[in-house]
Design a protein around this motif. Sequence first.
Motif, PDB file in Angstrom:
ATOM      1  N   PRO A 502       0.831  -1.204   0.000  1.00 16.47           N
ATOM      2  CA  PRO A 502       0.000   0.000   0.000  1.00 16.47           C
ATOM      3  C   PRO A 502       0.868   1.258   0.000  1.00 16.47           C
ATOM      4  O   PRO A 502       2.000   1.259   0.488  1.00 16.47           O
ATOM      5  N   LYS A 503       0.304   2.317  -0.570  1.00 15.07           N
ATOM      6  CA  LYS A 503       1.019   3.592  -0.617  1.00 15.07           C
ATOM      7  C   LYS A 503       0.395   4.574   0.369  1.00 15.07           C
ATOM      8  O   LYS A 503      -0.808   4.582   0.597  1.00 15.07           O
ATOM      9  N   ASP A 504       1.252   5.429   0.902  1.00 12.26           N
ATOM     10  CA  ASP A 504       0.822   6.554   1.725  1.00 12.26           C
ATOM     11  C   ASP A 504      -0.025   6.115   2.924  1.00 12.26           C
ATOM     12  O   ASP A 504      -1.113   6.648   3.169  1.00 12.26           O
ATOM     13  N   VAL A 505       0.442   5.121   3.672  1.00 13.23           N
ATOM     14  CA  VAL A 505      -0.223   4.752   4.914  1.00 13.23           C
ATOM     15  C   VAL A 505       0.766   4.874   6.067  1.00 13.23           C
ATOM     16  O   VAL A 505       1.971   4.703   5.894  1.00 13.23           O
ATOM     17  N   ALA A 506       0.229   5.197   7.226  1.00  7.84           N
ATOM     18  CA  ALA A 506       1.053   5.282   8.426  1.00  7.84           C
ATOM     19  C   ALA A 506       0.865   3.999   9.234  1.00  7.84           C
ATOM     20  O   ALA A 506      -0.258   3.553   9.463  1.00  7.84           O
ATOM     21  N   TRP A 507       1.962   3.394   9.602  1.00  6.79           N
ATOM     22  CA  TRP A 507       1.911   2.139  10.363  1.00  6.79           C
ATOM     23  C   TRP A 507       1.711   2.439  11.842  1.00  6.79           C
ATOM     24  O   TRP A 507       2.120   3.489  12.314  1.00  6.79           O
ATOM     25  N   PRO A 508       1.089   1.523  12.577  1.00  6.02           N
ATOM     26  CA  PRO A 508       0.478   0.256  12.199  1.00  6.02           C
ATOM     27  C   PRO A 508      -0.848   0.459  11.448  1.00  6.02           C
ATOM     28  O   PRO A 508      -1.443   1.536  11.495  1.00  6.02           O
ATOM     29  N   VAL A 509      -1.306  -0.618  10.778  1.00  4.98           N
ATOM     30  CA  VAL A 509      -2.500  -0.524   9.964  1.00  4.98           C
ATOM     31  C   VAL A 509      -3.460  -1.660  10.288  1.00  4.98           C
ATOM     32  O   VAL A 509      -3.101  -2.651  10.923  1.00  4.98           O
ATOM     33  N   ALA A 510      -4.704  -1.475   9.801  1.00  6.54           N
ATOM     34  CA  ALA A 510      -5.706  -2.539   9.821  1.00  6.54           C
ATOM     35  C   ALA A 510      -5.828  -3.087   8.407  1.00  6.54           C
ATOM     36  O   ALA A 510      -5.775  -2.325   7.436  1.00  6.54           O
ATOM     37  N   LEU A 511      -5.992  -4.391   8.299  1.00  7.70           N
ATOM     38  CA  LEU A 511      -6.143  -5.057   7.006  1.00  7.70           C
ATOM     39  C   LEU A 511      -7.498  -5.751   6.963  1.00  7.70           C
ATOM     40  O   LEU A 511      -7.891  -6.442   7.907  1.00  7.70           O
ATOM     41  N   LYS A 512      -8.227  -5.570   5.825  1.00 11.89           N
ATOM     42  CA  LYS A 512      -9.537  -6.215   5.670  1.00 11.89           C
ATOM     43  C   LYS A 512      -9.678  -6.776   4.268  1.00 11.89           C
ATOM     44  O   LYS A 512      -9.185  -6.185   3.299  1.00 11.89           O
ATOM     45  N   ILE A 513     -10.349  -7.897   4.184  1.00  7.62           N
ATOM     46  CA  ILE A 513     -10.641  -8.472   2.883  1.00  7.62           C
ATOM     47  C   ILE A 513     -11.708  -7.622   2.202  1.00  7.62           C
ATOM     48  O   ILE A 513     -12.590  -7.060   2.872  1.00  7.62           O
ATOM     49  N   LEU A 514     -11.665  -7.475   0.910  1.00  9.25           N
ATOM     50  CA  LEU A 514     -12.687  -6.764   0.149  1.00  9.25           C
ATOM     51  C   LEU A 514     -13.544  -7.764  -0.621  1.00  9.25           C
ATOM     52  O   LEU A 514     -13.015  -8.649  -1.307  1.00  9.25           O
ATOM     53  N   SER A 515     -14.863  -7.630  -0.478  1.00  6.39           N
ATOM     54  CA  SER A 515     -15.797  -8.500  -1.191  1.00  6.39           C
ATOM     55  C   SER A 515     -17.175  -7.853  -1.194  1.00  6.39           C
ATOM     56  O   SER A 515     -17.610  -7.333  -0.152  1.00  6.39           O
ATOM     57  N   PRO A 516     -17.876  -7.879  -2.307  1.00 10.58           N
ATOM     58  CA  PRO A 516     -19.251  -7.359  -2.309  1.00 10.58           C
ATOM     59  C   PRO A 516     -20.229  -8.310  -1.625  1.00 10.58           C
ATOM     60  O   PRO A 516     -21.395  -7.953  -1.425  1.00 10.58           O
ATOM     61  N   ASP A 517     -19.771  -9.485  -1.252  1.00 10.72           N
ATOM     62  CA  ASP A 517     -20.646 -10.510  -0.683  1.00 10.72           C
ATOM     63  C   ASP A 517     -20.531 -10.651   0.828  1.00 10.72           C
ATOM     64  O   ASP A 517     -21.312 -11.404   1.425  1.00 10.72           O
ATOM     65  N   LEU A 518     -19.589  -9.952   1.447  1.00 11.39           N
ATOM     66  CA  LEU A 518     -19.331 -10.168   2.875  1.00 11.39           C
ATOM     67  C   LEU A 518     -19.570  -8.888   3.669  1.00 11.39           C
ATOM     68  O   LEU A 518     -18.722  -7.999   3.746  1.00 11.39           O
ATOM     69  N   ALA A 519     -20.769  -8.800   4.260  1.00  6.23           N
ATOM     70  CA  ALA A 519     -21.068  -7.637   5.095  1.00  6.23           C
ATOM     71  C   ALA A 519     -20.360  -7.735   6.440  1.00  6.23           C
ATOM     72  O   ALA A 519     -19.991  -6.719   7.035  1.00  6.23           O
ATOM     73  N   HIS A 520     -20.197  -8.949   6.950  1.00  8.03           N
ATOM     74  CA  HIS A 520     -19.555  -9.162   8.249  1.00  8.03           C
ATOM     75  C   HIS A 520     -18.282  -9.984   8.014  1.00  8.03           C
ATOM     76  O   HIS A 520     -18.334 -11.190   7.763  1.00  8.03           O
ATOM     77  N   LYS A 521     -17.161  -9.323   8.127  1.00  7.90           N
ATOM     78  CA  LYS A 521     -15.880  -9.959   7.790  1.00  7.90           C
ATOM     79  C   LYS A 521     -15.174 -10.549   9.002  1.00  7.90           C
ATOM     80  O   LYS A 521     -14.380 -11.488   8.878  1.00  7.90           O
ATOM     81  N   THR A 522     -15.447 -10.000  10.173  1.00  8.63           N
ATOM     82  CA  THR A 522     -14.715 -10.429  11.369  1.00  8.63           C
ATOM     83  C   THR A 522     -14.904 -11.913  11.643  1.00  8.63           C
ATOM     84  O   THR A 522     -13.938 -12.637  11.958  1.00  8.63           O
ATOM     85  N   GLU A 523     -16.172 -12.405  11.501  1.00  7.58           N
ATOM     86  CA  GLU A 523     -16.457 -13.798  11.800  1.00  7.58           C
ATOM     87  C   GLU A 523     -15.710 -14.753  10.883  1.00  7.58           C
ATOM     88  O   GLU A 523     -15.477 -15.915  11.224  1.00  7.58           O
ATOM     89  N   LEU A 524     -15.326 -14.290   9.707  1.00  9.68           N
ATOM     90  CA  LEU A 524     -14.651 -15.142   8.730  1.00  9.68           C
ATOM     91  C   LEU A 524     -13.136 -14.996   8.777  1.00  9.68           C
ATOM     92  O   LEU A 524     -12.428 -15.552   7.942  1.00  9.68           O
ATOM     93  N   GLY A 525     -12.649 -14.244   9.736  1.00 14.17           N
ATOM     94  CA  GLY A 525     -11.220 -13.989   9.802  1.00 14.17           C
ATOM     95  C   GLY A 525     -10.751 -13.025   8.736  1.00 14.17           C
ATOM     96  O   GLY A 525      -9.595 -13.055   8.312  1.00 14.17           O
ATOM     97  N   GLY A 526     -11.657 -12.132   8.310  1.00 12.58           N
ATOM     98  CA  GLY A 526     -11.334 -11.191   7.251  1.00 12.58           C
ATOM     99  C   GLY A 526     -10.875  -9.841   7.736  1.00 12.58           C
ATOM    100  O   GLY A 526     -10.839  -8.874   6.953  1.00 12.58           O
ATOM    101  N   VAL A 527     -10.514  -9.727   9.020  1.00 15.84           N
ATOM    102  CA  VAL A 527     -10.026  -8.473   9.582  1.00 15.84           C
ATOM    103  C   VAL A 527      -8.816  -8.767  10.466  1.00 15.84           C
ATOM    104  O   VAL A 527      -8.847  -9.702  11.281  1.00 15.84           O
TER     105      VAL A 527
END
Length: 683
Positions: A502-527
């Motif tokens: 990624p460009k132009d981010v200050a560490w530390p960061v949060a990472l998340k999966i992107l998908s139009p099908d997943l409204a809740h990502k935490t339960e799937l280990g997507g955060v």
Amino acid sequence: MNALHRALFEPRRIALVGASADRTRLTARAQLYLRKHGYTGDILPVHPREAEVLGEKAYPSIADIPGEVDFAYLLLGTQHVEGVVDAVAAKGIPAACVLADGFAEAGPEGAALQARLLATAKAAGLRILGPNSMGVINLNARIACSVNAALEADSLPAGRIALVSQSGSMMGAIMSRGAARGIGFSHLVGTGNEADLSAGEVAGLLVEDPQVDAILLFLEAIRQPQHYADLARRAHAAGKPVIVYKLGRSPYGAELATSHTGALAGSDAAAEAFFRANGIARVTTLEGLLELPALLIGRKPLAQPRRAVGVMTTTGGGGAMAVDCLGVAGIEARAPDAAAGAALEAAGFPHHGRLLDVTLAGTKPERVAAALNGLQQAGDTDLVLSVIGSSAQFRPQDSVAGILRARDAGLAKPLAAFLVPQADASLQLLAEAGIAAFRTPESAADCIRAWCDWRLPREAPAAPAIAHALPERPDEADARKLFAALGLDSPFATIASPQDAPKDVAWPVALKILSPDLAHKTELGGVKLGIADSAALKQEAAAMQHRVARMAPQATLTGFLVQSMAKGLGEAILGFRRDPEIGPIVMLGTGGVTAELFRDVTLRLAPVTEAEAMGMIAEVKGLQVLAGWRGLPRGDLAALAQAIVAVSKLAAREDIAEAEINPLMIHGEGGGVTVADAWVVRR
């Protein structure tokens, strides 16, 4: 009055299609009740084989009726209705009522039948009441065009309150309950499935009727909400309160309402917001529906309700019940202030605490009046409630005399009474005097709470167009860009694969999966939070992609979102939704992963003003800590209010079904807010 009002409420020629010559049949009732209760117009039975029905000349078809017809009541089986509506339309009859059920509430075939019936009617300019309607009653005009069994009563007290009910059986039940209390009705209408005429539109016809002082609604669903908004505005302008009892406060009630009428149910919280915004007073008890009109008629909504009352009692236990129920409803029984205290002392009443108990001081009318007048002097209450004990049952004239004397003193504050015993005669005397009187402490609290909640209809702010393209299947990055277009821009970056940086981010960061099908990502280990550097990010992204693909194999993965970690003083959930009943709403609540668990939320119709947004913030308990509670740091509630206003502007986007920010992180004063997670759904 307009032509539709005359056709529904003042018809001089009524066709009864399918009228029965057998007095024991349901389809004979309308004719019997019309004559029984004094209808003097023409009754025109339509029967294919009988020349006469119950003493009235009958006609083989609608077309055979000579002259004009004002109103047709179709007392037919479901399978015969469609063809007869064609004939009614061809005859030029302006309004018809359909008794039969088996339409939209019966499934797809019934819904299709109802749609065809409505199309035929619209093409001819015919207005339809129902299907599944028990008809129309105008008691002042002695028109009882209904099959409701409550009309078996020998006499029906006429009055100045109108009832429009989606439930036909409740139409009769409420009328009979009112009659037992000496409360008469002007009009009663059953709207049923509302294929055409909604309860809101029918009630709107009664606003300008000089025989109507208040309009009651018994609702299972809100169809065509624009009619209710128009009704409420015109009713307030005319000084006629609109009061509603609506089913659906529980999920089970909502399910039954849906199956009964074929309506698409929305959330009860949305309905509550709708009534509040439009100045429609809502009760939650059936008794309250009958009892609230006397409190509202002739009054305007309180500009600044104190949500407090003064209570005088001639029975300690009864008074305590009233105080308790009021408290549960959010209304304080308040001790007399200095002005009220001085007036009570001058009248010889000692007073201690929240309840003025005059049992031992005697209940003579002049003493009761003096006590009530003393409580009316308080500057910090909205109403004075008199709780009456056994005298209400055994000495009705004496028990109400003191209240009437206090009313005649001319003080502005309303008086009301709760009668502890069963005391029908006293209730009727108070009803005749126009004083609100309650049978139970629960309905007393319900009505006083409804009065304090009653508002003038709001002036909705404009919702300017939002020119922002949105993909058919948006993911979180697309949602964030939409919110940025609304002024809620929180920096983030996207990467297509785990190996990208990624460009132009200050560490530390949060990472998340992107998908139009997943409204809740935490339960799937997507955060994953708190990633320290680029190497760790690549490792976590690879593991996340594998994990989510395994747990949600049907989901389309479009990449990753990266955002710098941020910490706020608090978290909110901020959402937008198009409710299936009432349309666009905005929601605010305590945010984070427990948002759905605690349901600490409030709703408004969208869009909202900044003042309304601040009111929403004040209603969410979990956000009160950010207002400087017990000296804690204050959050940037002004920025939160601006965010609420911004999200509410999605009302202008017809293509958006719902959108949500959860959490929206709230920083300290002047620090603004940060979008930590976002979601949007296209219609």
